[in-house]
Design an enzyme around this catalytic site. Structure first.
Site, PDB file in Angstrom:
ATOM      1  CE1 TYR A 134       0.815   1.500   4.289  1.00 24.06           C
ATOM      2  CE2 TYR A 134       0.954  -0.886   4.427  1.00 24.06           C
ATOM      3  CZ  TYR A 134       1.231   0.362   4.953  1.00 24.06           C
ATOM      4  OH  TYR A 134       1.929   0.483   6.131  1.00 24.06           O
ATOM      5  CB  CYS A 135       1.761   3.953  -1.630  1.00 23.92           C
ATOM      6  SG  CYS A 135       0.802   3.913  -3.161  1.00 23.92           S
ATOM      7  CB  THR A 136      -0.099   8.385   0.098  1.00 21.26           C
ATOM      8  OG1 THR A 136       1.093   8.358   0.878  1.00 21.26           O
ATOM      9  CG2 THR A 136      -1.039   9.458   0.631  1.00 21.26           C
ATOM     10  CB  ILE A 162      -3.379   5.239   3.174  1.00 17.90           C
ATOM     11  CG1 ILE A 162      -2.220   4.253   3.306  1.00 17.90           C
ATOM     12  CG2 ILE A 162      -3.880   5.654   4.555  1.00 17.90           C
ATOM     13  CD1 ILE A 162      -0.947   4.880   3.860  1.00 17.90           C
TER      14      ILE A 162
END
Length: 254
Positions: free
Chosen positions: A183-185, A211
């Site tokens: 996952y990332c932003t 996220i």
């Protein structure tokens, strides 16, 4: 001053980067933020009063030069009270997010990327499995501000460093039969990484929309996520309800 912040990206072939930049410069008059344009696509964040943002979204979608990239674009919208940006920058780049892998043709790998998407409502079950490595595809500073519980920090400073970490650990993950859930932003770093990681023989999953999309779609996101999400603007961090916590950057730099 309140308004709407939009974050967006798309991997799509852009034939005339200079012309797209020029047209975006015209359409973003009165907006604040940054849009990066490369032959592999567009990546941006913009902020303005809500009606002005919606004018931009509509105009870009039907513009003859921009519609290929912007028609059907997925925008992540959040409200703001603190103005997120202080200037407007439209810039041509070699990559819209720099993984630095030669020969990675992202517009040609869109279907491969889509195959790795995990909707937010399926993410919780996935990351609790014993055969899954939960990998944070951000830098260590962002990880320190907030993270999914049980996630691994690759210990990187720049996104380009992520490649070295994965190459070092991929043989072990393959040998152990581990799948990777990352996952990332907002999703762009994971999308850029996923087809390359597939080419390494890894079974990859990525949190769809990152996220921020998880916070939007999952009311009890704080059951899985600890801390706050760092964002690349003057709001600094958002909580799991997508609210500006009111922090100053100096509070978390130390």
């Amino acid at each position: 001053m309140s308004g709407t912040h939009i974050a967006f990206y798309r991997f799509v072939r852009v034939d005339d980067v200079a012309a797209v930049c020029a047209r975006l410069t015209e359409l973003t008059d009165g907006l604040l933020g940054t849009v990066l344009v490369a032959t592999e696509g567009v990546n941006g964040m913009l902020a303005a009063p809500s009606e002005r943002i919606e004018e931009f979204v509509s105009a870009a979608a039907c513009d003859p030069l921009l519609s290929t990239a912007f028609d059907g674009m997925v925008y992540k919208r959040t409200a703001y009270e603190r103005i997120p940006f202080s200037r407007t920058l439209i810039k041509a780049k070699r990559e819209i997010v720099p993984l630095g892998v030669d020969g990675l043709d992202m517009p040609a790998r869109v279907d491969d990327v889509a195959a790795t998407d995990v909707p937010p409502h399926e993410w919780r079950e996935l990351i609790r499995r014993d055969d899954v490595i939960v990998l944070d595809n951000r830098n260590s500073f962002e990880f320190g501000v907030g993270r999914f519980k049980g996630a691994v920090d690759p210990g990187v400073v720049n996104f380009r460093d992520f490649r070295d970490y994965v190459e070092q650990h991929a043989p072990q993950w393959r040998a152990e039969g581990k799948q990777v859930a990352m996952y990332c932003t907002g999703g762009i770093r994971c999308e850029k990484s996923s087809p390359w990681m597939q080419d390494l023989g890894l079974q990859v999953h990525q949190l769809q929309g990152g996220i921020l999309n998880y916070f939007k779609e999952i009311p009890d996101a704080d059951a899985d996520f600890e801390g706050e999400c760092f964002v690349f603007d003057n709001r600094v961090t958002l909580d799991t309800g997508l609210r500006d916590v009111g922090r100053e950057r100096s509070e978390i730099d130390g």
